[in-house]
Design a protein around this motif. Structure first.
Motif, mmCIF file in Angstrom:
data_model
loop_
_atom_site.group_PDB
_atom_site.id
_atom_site.type_symbol
_atom_site.label_atom_id
_atom_site.label_comp_id
_atom_site.label_asym_id
_atom_site.label_seq_id
_atom_site.Cartn_x
_atom_site.Cartn_y
_atom_site.Cartn_z
ATOM 1 N N MET A 122 20.108 19.779 -35.899
ATOM 2 C CA MET A 122 19.694 19.553 -34.513
ATOM 3 C C MET A 122 19.517 20.887 -33.808
ATOM 4 S SD MET A 122 21.703 17.547 -31.432
ATOM 5 C CE MET A 122 21.827 15.999 -32.282
ATOM 6 N N SER A 123 18.340 21.104 -33.216
ATOM 7 C CA SER A 123 18.066 22.357 -32.508
ATOM 8 C C SER A 123 18.836 22.403 -31.186
ATOM 9 C CB SER A 123 16.573 22.492 -32.225
ATOM 10 O OG SER A 123 15.854 22.564 -33.432
ATOM 11 N N ARG A 124 19.328 23.600 -30.854
ATOM 12 C CA ARG A 124 20.127 23.769 -29.637
ATOM 13 C C ARG A 124 19.332 24.553 -28.600
ATOM 14 N NH1 ARG A 124 25.152 25.979 -29.701
ATOM 15 N NH2 ARG A 124 26.190 24.152 -28.877
ATOM 16 N N ILE A 125 19.301 24.023 -27.376
ATOM 17 C CA ILE A 125 18.479 24.600 -26.305
ATOM 18 C C ILE A 125 19.358 24.919 -25.104
ATOM 19 C CG2 ILE A 125 16.550 24.176 -24.725
ATOM 20 C CD1 ILE A 125 15.394 22.266 -26.813
ATOM 21 N N LEU A 126 19.111 26.073 -24.500
ATOM 22 C CA LEU A 126 19.791 26.474 -23.264
ATOM 23 C C LEU A 126 18.758 26.529 -22.140
ATOM 24 C CD1 LEU A 126 22.246 27.576 -21.680
ATOM 25 C CD2 LEU A 126 21.634 29.860 -22.511
ATOM 26 N N VAL A 127 18.988 25.763 -21.071
ATOM 27 C CA VAL A 127 18.109 25.754 -19.901
ATOM 28 C C VAL A 127 18.756 26.571 -18.790
ATOM 29 C CG1 VAL A 127 17.019 24.322 -18.128
ATOM 30 C CG2 VAL A 127 17.141 23.504 -20.494
ATOM 31 N N VAL A 128 18.009 27.543 -18.237
ATOM 32 C CA VAL A 128 18.505 28.388 -17.147
ATOM 33 C C VAL A 128 17.601 28.160 -15.931
ATOM 34 C CG1 VAL A 128 19.275 30.702 -16.519
ATOM 35 C CG2 VAL A 128 19.064 30.080 -18.943
ATOM 36 N N GLU A 129 18.120 27.444 -14.928
ATOM 37 C CA GLU A 129 17.323 27.078 -13.756
ATOM 38 C C GLU A 129 18.253 26.895 -12.560
ATOM 39 O OE1 GLU A 129 13.752 26.276 -12.813
ATOM 40 O OE2 GLU A 129 15.088 26.527 -11.086
ATOM 41 N N ASP A 130 17.970 27.623 -11.436
ATOM 42 C CA ASP A 130 18.858 27.527 -10.274
ATOM 43 C C ASP A 130 18.609 26.276 -9.441
ATOM 44 O OD1 ASP A 130 16.389 28.594 -9.593
ATOM 45 O OD2 ASP A 130 17.174 29.634 -7.833
ATOM 46 N N ASN A 131 17.444 25.642 -9.613
ATOM 47 C CA ASN A 131 17.159 24.391 -8.911
ATOM 48 C C ASN A 131 17.816 23.253 -9.685
ATOM 49 O OD1 ASN A 131 15.807 21.866 -8.232
ATOM 50 N ND2 ASN A 131 14.346 23.122 -7.067
ATOM 51 N N ILE A 132 18.869 22.671 -9.093
ATOM 52 C CA ILE A 132 19.664 21.675 -9.819
ATOM 53 C C ILE A 132 18.853 20.450 -10.204
ATOM 54 C CG2 ILE A 132 20.522 20.533 -7.706
ATOM 55 C CD1 ILE A 132 23.237 20.261 -9.249
ATOM 56 N N GLY A 133 17.869 20.072 -9.367
ATOM 57 C CA GLY A 133 17.036 18.904 -9.668
ATOM 58 C C GLY A 133 16.204 19.117 -10.923
ATOM 59 N N ILE A 134 15.504 20.259 -10.972
ATOM 60 C CA ILE A 134 14.690 20.577 -12.155
ATOM 61 C C ILE A 134 15.578 20.738 -13.380
ATOM 62 C CG2 ILE A 134 13.144 22.292 -13.175
ATOM 63 C CD1 ILE A 134 12.120 22.908 -10.358
ATOM 64 N N ARG A 135 16.718 21.400 -13.193
ATOM 65 C CA ARG A 135 17.636 21.643 -14.304
ATOM 66 C C ARG A 135 18.101 20.328 -14.932
ATOM 67 N NH1 ARG A 135 21.346 24.687 -11.795
ATOM 68 N NH2 ARG A 135 23.119 23.270 -11.743
ATOM 69 N N ASN A 136 18.512 19.379 -14.096
ATOM 70 C CA ASN A 136 19.017 18.094 -14.599
ATOM 71 C C ASN A 136 17.924 17.289 -15.302
ATOM 72 O OD1 ASN A 136 21.560 18.662 -13.673
ATOM 73 N ND2 ASN A 136 21.367 17.492 -11.782
ATOM 74 N N VAL A 137 16.712 17.318 -14.727
ATOM 75 C CA VAL A 137 15.596 16.585 -15.338
ATOM 76 C C VAL A 137 15.259 17.153 -16.712
ATOM 77 C CG1 VAL A 137 13.130 16.086 -15.161
ATOM 78 C CG2 VAL A 137 14.585 15.757 -13.178
ATOM 79 N N LEU A 138 15.205 18.484 -16.791
ATOM 80 C CA LEU A 138 14.909 19.122 -18.082
ATOM 81 C C LEU A 138 15.985 18.806 -19.117
ATOM 82 C CD1 LEU A 138 13.575 22.657 -17.061
ATOM 83 C CD2 LEU A 138 12.312 20.877 -18.264
ATOM 84 N N GLU A 139 17.242 18.899 -18.706
ATOM 85 C CA GLU A 139 18.346 18.637 -19.631
ATOM 86 C C GLU A 139 18.287 17.197 -20.147
ATOM 87 O OE1 GLU A 139 23.244 18.766 -19.850
ATOM 88 O OE2 GLU A 139 22.207 19.558 -18.095
ATOM 89 N N LYS A 140 18.069 16.246 -19.237
ATOM 90 C CA LYS A 140 18.023 14.826 -19.620
ATOM 91 C C LYS A 140 16.823 14.545 -20.534
ATOM 92 C CE LYS A 140 17.958 10.165 -17.631
ATOM 93 N NZ LYS A 140 17.908 9.374 -16.372
ATOM 94 N N THR A 141 15.663 15.094 -20.183
ATOM 95 C CA THR A 141 14.435 14.858 -20.958
ATOM 96 C C THR A 141 14.568 15.391 -22.382
ATOM 97 O OG1 THR A 141 13.089 14.987 -18.957
ATOM 98 C CG2 THR A 141 11.951 15.286 -21.048
ATOM 99 N N LEU A 142 15.070 16.605 -22.503
ATOM 100 C CA LEU A 142 15.180 17.223 -23.836
ATOM 101 C C LEU A 142 16.261 16.562 -24.682
ATOM 102 C CD1 LEU A 142 14.703 20.941 -22.755
ATOM 103 C CD2 LEU A 142 13.072 19.537 -24.043
ATOM 104 N N LYS A 143 17.320 16.086 -24.043
ATOM 105 C CA LYS A 143 18.360 15.360 -24.780
ATOM 106 C C LYS A 143 17.803 14.058 -25.342
ATOM 107 C CE LYS A 143 22.713 17.084 -22.873
ATOM 108 N NZ LYS A 143 23.892 16.790 -22.021
ATOM 109 N N MET A 144 16.924 13.404 -24.553
ATOM 110 C CA MET A 144 16.308 12.156 -25.007
ATOM 111 C C MET A 144 15.397 12.390 -26.217
ATOM 112 S SD MET A 144 15.443 10.262 -21.388
ATOM 113 C CE MET A 144 14.518 8.923 -22.151
ATOM 114 N N LYS A 145 14.907 13.633 -26.372
ATOM 115 C CA LYS A 145 14.064 13.979 -27.527
ATOM 116 C C LYS A 145 14.898 14.350 -28.761
ATOM 117 C CE LYS A 145 10.146 14.181 -27.430
ATOM 118 N NZ LYS A 145 9.127 13.129 -27.711
ATOM 119 N N GLY A 146 16.226 14.310 -28.603
ATOM 120 C CA GLY A 146 17.101 14.545 -29.749
ATOM 121 C C GLY A 146 17.644 15.956 -29.858
ATOM 122 N N TYR A 147 17.425 16.802 -28.847
ATOM 123 C CA TYR A 147 17.938 18.177 -28.890
ATOM 124 C C TYR A 147 19.360 18.237 -28.314
ATOM 125 C CZ TYR A 147 12.941 19.181 -29.462
ATOM 126 O OH TYR A 147 11.640 19.193 -29.900
#
Length: 457
Positions: A1-26
């Motif tokens: 499983m590939s591991r991804i680190l998201v760095v974003e100060d906007n909490i809304g964008i950060r949470n959406v990216l984290e949730k979306t990529l987790k749903m893709k299996g990362y």
């Protein structure tokens, strides 16, 4: 499983990216500052970092530079607004894989992430493949005189168009040497094609080597290129050449003479430029006497010949080979294991009739089957344990003191070394890494002299 680190100060964008990529299996982690990103990165491993360019205090460009300094293989994608596109280009020059303009669609980020990780996997696989080619049977590992002789041979013959015949026992690494010759030649950017002549039936082998035309035989529904055509401008490696059927030997001889052949069932003469490297563990001169190998083909192949030494004749390379394979398979199998000096001694002393391939397989099997952090004698395959009594001194009584125990083991070690070296003191001192004077002193102390056989009746 590939591991991804998201760095974003906007909490809304950060949470959406984290949730979306987790749903893709990362496996996804997210932080809001560059400082936290670098702190997390220094203690963990990530395949990909997605960072906003504009961050409080430490910006995305600084995050990129620090990440690349820690791990040059980690991919970094920069997120940036339209107005800072020049900074994104600067980030690309600093090692970013790609950038994405805000606002972006989630589908766009998914595509970029998938593409980046796919490219990384291919790159990693190529690195592993190259390492495997260079180290599979251990010829790249070895400092003995016999190993050095093989290296010199490879360098000397690599850029010659002449056929090469590689002889040697099974498992000595004949295919690896052939690959090394190819990799060191001007043909390196063209195919290296290997064929095991003993693995295919006569009819199948001829079609495999020379190809066939449609309708050439039952089941030949389409034209097929043979290995000779595929190897054009590259190298064709014919392993187990001693098992090549006589009819096929005639076609190979013609190719060596004229560089031409016809496909099975075809009439058009094809010409290709493929260098031939052949290998066998058989005695071809004996095969010629038995009428199973053509003498004229032998002389065509026997222009440049190299006989690879068995592992028992380059025993000084065994410790390095053990370390090489141990490191390789503990990493591949994700096992943190150590090997004791006693086990190493047994592996060193064994004769390895299957040569480097057998050593490699034995080490892989030990690592796979052992459940302990430290591998002991009990973890060794049965064929290795059978000779342990000749290698490891027997247990001593409990009432023997420390000095006596040390002397007992010292005497036993020196005695074994002398026997292995036929009581040659120079070879024994080299084997034990002892000064010859010290060895002679120890031999006198323990009365270790070769007993001459009596000739009296």
């Amino acid at each position: 499983m590939s591991r991804i680190l998201v760095v974003e100060d906007n909490i809304g964008i950060r949470n959406v990216l984290e949730k979306t990529l987790k749903m893709k299996g990362y496996d996804v982690f997210s932080v809001g500052t560059g400082e936290n990103a670098v702190r997390l990165f220094t203690s963990d491993i990530f395949d990909l970092v997605i960072t906003d360019l504009r961050l409080p205090k430490m910006d995305g460009l600084e995050v990129l530079k620090k990440v690349k300094k820690i791990s040059s293989t980690t991919i970094v994608i920069i997120m940036t607004a339209y107005g800072t596109i020049e900074n994104a280009i600067e980030a690309m020059k600093s090692g970013a894989y790609d950038y994405i303009l805000k606002p972006f669609s989630l589908e766009e980020i998914e595509i970029k992430v998938e593409k980046a990780l796919s490219q990384q996997r291919i790159s990693n696989e190529n690195i592993i493949l190259k390492e495997e080619i260079k180290s599979r049977f251990g010829w790249i590992t070895g400092k003995s005189q016999k190993a050095q002789k093989v290296y010199k041979f490879i360098k000397k013959v690599s850029d010659r168009p002449t056929p090469v015949l590689i002889l040697g026992e099974s498992g000595t690494g004949k295919e690896l040497v052939a690959r090394e010759i190819h990799e060191n030649s001007s043909r390196r950017n063209f195919p290296f094609v290997a064929v095991n002549c003993a693995a295919l039936a006569e009819g199948v082998l001829e079609s495999e080597l020379f190809g066939h035309e449609r309708g050439a035989f039952t089941g030949a529904h389409a034209q097929k290129k043979g290995r000779f055509e595929i190897a054009d401008k590259g190298t064709l490696f014919l392993d187990e050449i001693g098992d090549l059927p006589l009819n096929t030997q005639v076609k190979l001889l013609r190719f060596l003479q004229e560089k031409s052949f016809e496909r099975v069932g075809g009439t058009n003469t094809l010409k290709v430029d493929a260098r031939i490297i052949a290998a066998t563990n058989k005695d071809l001169k004996e095969a010629i006497k038995n009428k199973s190998f053509r003498e004229d083909l032998f002389y065509r192949l026997n222009v440049i010949t190299m006989t690879l030494p068995p592992l028992r004749e380059r025993r000084e390379d065994i410790p390095e080979l053990i370390d090489h394979f141990w490191s390789r398979y503990t990493k591949e199998l994700h096992k943190d294991m150590a090997i004791t000096p006693e086990v190493k001694d047994i592996l060193y002393s064994y004769d390895w009739p299957g040569n480097i391939r057998e050593l490699e397989n034995a080490i892989e099997r030990i690592i796979v089957l052992s459940e302990d952090k430290v591998v002991s004698i009990d973890d060794l395959p049965m064929e290795l344990r059978e000779g342990i009594s000749d290698i490891i001194p027997k247990a001593l009584p409990d009432n023997i003191g420390f000095t006596e125990r040390v002397e007992y083991f010292e005497r036993d070690i020196i005695k074994q070394a002398l026997e292995k070296c036929s009581y040659n003191q120079i070879k024994t001192s080299e084997r034990l890494k002892l000064n010859r004077g010290t060895l002679q002193y120890k031999m006198k102390k323990y009365n270790l002299y070769c007993k001459k056989i009596s000739t009296k009746s």
